[in-house]
Design a protein around this motif. Sequence first.
Motif, PDB file in Angstrom:
ATOM      1  N   HIS A 203       0.827  -1.208   0.000  1.00 27.50           N
ATOM      2  CA  HIS A 203       0.000   0.000   0.000  1.00 27.50           C
ATOM      3  C   HIS A 203       0.861   1.257   0.000  1.00 27.50           C
ATOM      4  N   GLU A 204       2.016   1.186   0.645  1.00 33.66           N
ATOM      5  CA  GLU A 204       2.885   2.352   0.758  1.00 33.66           C
ATOM      6  C   GLU A 204       4.060   2.300  -0.218  1.00 33.66           C
ATOM      7  N   HIS A 205       4.350   1.131  -0.738  1.00 31.86           N
ATOM      8  CA  HIS A 205       5.500   0.956  -1.629  1.00 31.86           C
ATOM      9  C   HIS A 205       4.999   0.235  -2.882  1.00 31.86           C
ATOM     10  N   ARG A 206       4.506   1.004  -3.835  1.00 35.04           N
ATOM     11  CA  ARG A 206       3.714   0.408  -4.917  1.00 35.04           C
ATOM     12  C   ARG A 206       4.330   0.491  -6.300  1.00 35.04           C
ATOM     13  N   PHE A 207       5.500   1.059  -6.441  1.00 37.15           N
ATOM     14  CA  PHE A 207       6.024   1.279  -7.790  1.00 37.15           C
ATOM     15  C   PHE A 207       6.920   0.113  -8.196  1.00 37.15           C
ATOM     16  N   LEU A 208       6.280  -0.815  -8.909  1.00 39.44           N
ATOM     17  CA  LEU A 208       6.939  -2.044  -9.367  1.00 39.44           C
ATOM     18  C   LEU A 208       6.606  -2.264 -10.839  1.00 39.44           C
ATOM     19  N   PRO A 209       7.481  -2.944 -11.579  1.00 41.61           N
ATOM     20  CA  PRO A 209       7.173  -3.244 -12.994  1.00 41.61           C
ATOM     21  C   PRO A 209       5.961  -4.165 -13.125  1.00 41.61           C
TER      22      PRO A 209
ATOM     23  N   ASP B   2      21.089  10.546  -7.826  1.00 36.27           N
ATOM     24  CA  ASP B   2      20.398  11.327  -6.778  1.00 36.27           C
ATOM     25  C   ASP B   2      18.925  11.543  -7.108  1.00 36.27           C
ATOM     26  N   LEU B   3      18.278  10.521  -7.585  1.00 35.45           N
ATOM     27  CA  LEU B   3      16.855  10.624  -7.930  1.00 35.45           C
ATOM     28  C   LEU B   3      16.022   9.902  -6.878  1.00 35.45           C
ATOM     29  N   ASP B   4      15.029  10.605  -6.333  1.00 32.47           N
ATOM     30  CA  ASP B   4      14.059   9.947  -5.446  1.00 32.47           C
ATOM     31  C   ASP B   4      13.073   9.205  -6.346  1.00 32.47           C
ATOM     32  N   TYR B   5      13.336   7.912  -6.513  1.00 31.77           N
ATOM     33  CA  TYR B   5      12.599   7.141  -7.516  1.00 31.77           C
ATOM     34  C   TYR B   5      11.094   7.157  -7.275  1.00 31.77           C
ATOM     35  N   ASP B   6      10.683   6.934  -6.035  1.00 30.28           N
ATOM     36  CA  ASP B   6       9.241   6.827  -5.784  1.00 30.28           C
ATOM     37  C   ASP B   6       8.525   8.146  -6.014  1.00 30.28           C
ATOM     38  N   VAL B   7       9.167   9.259  -5.668  1.00 30.47           N
ATOM     39  CA  VAL B   7       8.547  10.559  -5.915  1.00 30.47           C
ATOM     40  C   VAL B   7       8.425  10.799  -7.419  1.00 30.47           C
ATOM     41  N   PHE B   8       9.488  10.495  -8.150  1.00 29.91           N
ATOM     42  CA  PHE B   8       9.461  10.665  -9.607  1.00 29.91           C
ATOM     43  C   PHE B   8       8.377   9.780 -10.234  1.00 29.91           C
ATOM     44  N   LEU B   9       8.363   8.513  -9.836  1.00 30.25           N
ATOM     45  CA  LEU B   9       7.389   7.577 -10.428  1.00 30.25           C
ATOM     46  C   LEU B   9       5.966   7.962 -10.063  1.00 30.25           C
ATOM     47  N   ASN B  10       5.775   8.509  -8.878  1.00 34.16           N
ATOM     48  CA  ASN B  10       4.436   8.944  -8.470  1.00 34.16           C
ATOM     49  C   ASN B  10       3.960  10.107  -9.350  1.00 34.16           C
ATOM     50  N   LYS B  11       4.839  11.053  -9.639  1.00 33.26           N
ATOM     51  CA  LYS B  11       4.455  12.181 -10.496  1.00 33.26           C
ATOM     52  C   LYS B  11       4.199  11.712 -11.924  1.00 33.26           C
ATOM     53  N   ARG B  12       5.036  10.779 -12.387  1.00 31.44           N
ATOM     54  CA  ARG B  12       4.836  10.254 -13.740  1.00 31.44           C
ATOM     55  C   ARG B  12       3.516   9.483 -13.835  1.00 31.44           C
ATOM     56  N   GLU B  13       3.218   8.672 -12.825  1.00 34.08           N
ATOM     57  CA  GLU B  13       1.960   7.909 -12.804  1.00 34.08           C
ATOM     58  C   GLU B  13       0.758   8.844 -12.724  1.00 34.08           C
TER      59      GLU B  13
END
Length: 618
Positions: free
Chosen positions: A146-152, A207-218
Amino acid sequence: MGVWEVLGIEPTEDIQSIKKAYSKKLKVHHPEDDPEGYQRLREAYDHAVKAAKKGDIKETGPSFSDENNIHIWSNPPNTVELTVETIDRLEVIDPVDEFMEQVEELYSDFSSRIRHEQWSKLLNNDIVWNIRFKEIVEVTLLDFLHEHRFLPKRVWEFIEYCFRWRELATEDPDDRMEHFTEEFYHFYCRQLDEPALRYTFIQHAADLDYDVFLNKRETGYQALKENNLELAGQSLDEAYAMYSDDPDLLRLQGEYFLRMGEKESALAAMEQGIRIYPDDIDWYLIRSRIWYETHQFVEAKDECLYILSRMPANMGTLRLLGKCLIQLGELEKAEENYLKILESFPNDIDAITSLAHIRSEMVERAKRRPFFTRRSVIKRLYKKLGKPNFFGSVKLFWMQLPKVGVVFTLSFILFLHVLLSNSFINDTGLTPISYLKNMIHPVELSSTEVLNQLDYSDIAQIKLPSVHFLGITEYQAKAQTGAISTRYNSSYSKQRNWARSILPTGWFYVAKIDNSSIVLLVSDANQAVQIQKSNFIDSPGTIVKMPQELPEYVWEVLQITDFGSKYKDSKFVVDKLIVVHNVTNEVPVKAVIYSVLLLVLYAFLLRLFVRTYKTVRF
């Protein structure tokens, strides 16, 4: 002990907090080792979830006894005496905690997180398939996701294969949806069903916050699907500011710019994507569409040819190439292109209609050729179009024409024409055509020369002074056979005074034009009285043939009457009689109504013929 004490938390409407507490306690009250404790925990969890959904967390719910439940502490002491039982319990908890530590470690390492093999290896762990731990692992893992959702996408598909969450939620929604928030369940289903955004291109970003980036992209992706362009633009811009070399992000930005009408920006995004990942054919597909929409047909054509060199059977590109060729006037190549499409898809409507348009355009071009060369070309093109010859077109037109409707309409039109003609004749004494002719271009009977030029059935405007009643009347009688006989009576002749008790149908007058005397017949009684009083006539009249026996009556009257001396020296016109009509300038009301109905029916009939013609022509 109340439900909240069993769960070990304060009353709350946050279902996630309830789930976390349940997951934590589930490690302590395993259904095989502590069935009574598990039963209490499950009942407390079910009641807490329902109370949270209703918004009534003050409801006390069931109470539970602490007897035989010495391992639950509302206020745990600072020290716990380790017994054999507690040691065994810790051994039960350790595998689940160890598994979740591995999950967290795998998720935190982005390069490992996006590798399907790593998740496959982890989820094939014995603890996942051990019936003693399966529910604990499932609830704990679901809470984590629920909190960690960015997976292929492939990882989500393997998770569904292991736990069958969507399948079970479909079978029993009330039970399974207690473990999902509605928002996460929809997200989970989208990952399984929709085309996936890729993760591989951002794994080396520094230095990329992956989850923040993926959340904005999603967020930008979903906003585009819902056509929420404001949110899409904001989210994609924020993601681009964090990392600008993600091809999927650039593709989303290109789509956003296209919808906003910023085609130059969309083209720039596509070109940047091609520089990053030149082997991805999607960039060229999108760029070819942008070039076509910006009327750069040569560039769009070249792009389509490049795509087809790599993907010869790409139907979308073949269609776009055909459109480019049409715009560039290369009709023969466009025809060949659409024939290629029809080889694979014989019923492709777009290809069929485009091919018909191309060949029609070829016909128009052929018509501009010299006469002797164009005939064979047009004939060949008509054959390709499947257009029949003249007789075939007539036959097809007759077959397509709705005959019942045409016959009914024509019958009604004929009936209205009869009514229209009768209404004019009854009210004016003229047929509709004669009436219009007299109204539009009247001929004035002003001289003998004009009279000689007039033929039988012609109409002239009679405007004469000094008109005298001859005392001769007309009588018409209908025989049993239906035949109508006409007789004449003169008030100056006692021998022929047989019709005093019968109403006359006409009154004869005499007038003088130049040196000629003419006879006029008035059929309307009121008009006859008015003429006799004024000795003046101003009405249209129809030229008819003089009845054979009538001149004898006229000569007799002129010999014995006072006004007869006025006509003795004039030339008597014995071959023409003028039938005077009582006509006003107003069109009969009935005639107007019939005319309107006729116009409507003629318009309907014309529309019927035009539609049939277009059907046959197509």
